[in-house]
Design an enzyme around this catalytic site. Structure first.
Site, short mmCIF file in Angstrom:
data_model
loop_
_atom_site.label_atom_id
_atom_site.label_comp_id
_atom_site.label_asym_id
_atom_site.label_seq_id
_atom_site.Cartn_x
_atom_site.Cartn_y
_atom_site.Cartn_z
CD GLU A 1 -12.92 -82.34 84.12
OE1 GLU A 1 -13.47 -81.53 84.88
OE2 GLU A 1 -11.73 -82.29 83.80
CG HIS B 1 -15.54 -83.45 78.78
ND1 HIS B 1 -14.92 -82.55 77.94
CD2 HIS B 1 -14.56 -84.02 79.50
CE1 HIS B 1 -13.62 -82.60 78.15
NE2 HIS B 1 -13.37 -83.49 79.09
CG HIS C 1 -10.54 -85.48 75.78
ND1 HIS C 1 -9.58 -86.08 76.55
CD2 HIS C 1 -11.25 -84.70 76.63
CE1 HIS C 1 -9.71 -85.69 77.82
NE2 HIS C 1 -10.72 -84.86 77.89
CG HIS D 1 -9.73 -80.49 79.09
ND1 HIS D 1 -9.76 -80.53 80.46
CD2 HIS D 1 -10.24 -81.68 78.68
CE1 HIS D 1 -10.24 -81.69 80.86
NE2 HIS D 1 -10.54 -82.41 79.80
ZN LIG Z 1 -11.55 -84.20 79.63
#
Ligand SMILES: [Zn+2]
Length: 207
Positions: free
Chosen positions: A64, A83, A85, A146
């Site tokens: 990413e 980032h 999850h 996501h």
């Molecule tokens: Zn991800």
């Protein structure tokens, strides 16, 4: 991040922006692709330029990385991007529900409602662009189908933002299940936004 339950296995990624004084060119130090946090070492961190070309590293930067760079380009105030999850943020990512202004601390620290981005395929320019749009002048966004992203001046701030996003996501999911959501009074949101802008005078934008 791993201990806080914001990621599992090799998911999620972390970066910081810096500019070496020799060149002044902005660079990014980012976690490597597909590496478990339990075994990751400082030497595994990949330094790249803003074209995501690694500098002196054989490891592959996070998948990413385009999103990280897109955020740095759009937001000169941001020094770190995380980032995750995390589960409840991902529930909202799947439901497509923005988190409205429901908790005082969210407005003061994140700068408004937390929006769900348009969908973008993982690792793509579209994801990078859509997430940057959803972020706007705020410190967090939910990535459609996501996960979530949090930003800050420092890594510590970005991590705190990610933890707050997960906390408010969990509260919002439960409150939605209760069948009633009471928004903050408009005057409170206005006053809290003023505090956010006062604490973050370097954030541009017209929102
Ligand atoms: Zn991800």
């Amino acid at each position: 991040m791993s201990q806080m339950g914001l990621v599992m296995g090799t998911s999620g990624n972390v970066s910081v922006r810096f500019s070496p004084s020799e060149t002044g060119e902005p660079l990014m130090a980012v976690t490597p692709a597909a590496t478990a946090y339990s075994t990751m070492q400082a030497d595994d961190i990949v330094v790249t330029d803003f074209e995501v070309d690694p500098i002196d590293s054989d490891l592959t930067p996070s998948s990413e990385s385009l999103m990280h760079v897109a955020i740095y380009r759009a937001r000169p105030d941001v020094g770190a991007v995380i980032h995750t999850h995390s589960v409840y943020s991902s529930v909202l990512a799947v439901s497509g529900l923005d988190i409205p202004p429901v908790l005082d601390e969210v407005i003061v620290n994140i700068g408004g409602a937390i929006r769900v981005s348009e969908y973008g395929f993982p690792g793509s320019d579209a994801l990078a662009e859509n997430v940057t749009d959803a972020l706007g002048d705020r410190k967090a966004a939910i990535i459609a189908n996501h996960g979530a992203v949090g930003v800050g001046k420092t890594l510590e701030e970005a991590l705190q933002i990610c933890a707050l996003v997960e906390r408010v996501s969990e509260i919002f999911v439960h409150a939605t299940a209760m069948g009633q959501i009471i928004h903050l009074p408009a005057e409170a949101v206005e006053a809290e936004m003023a505090i956010y802008r006062m604490r973050n005078p370097d954030i541009g934008g017209t929102e």
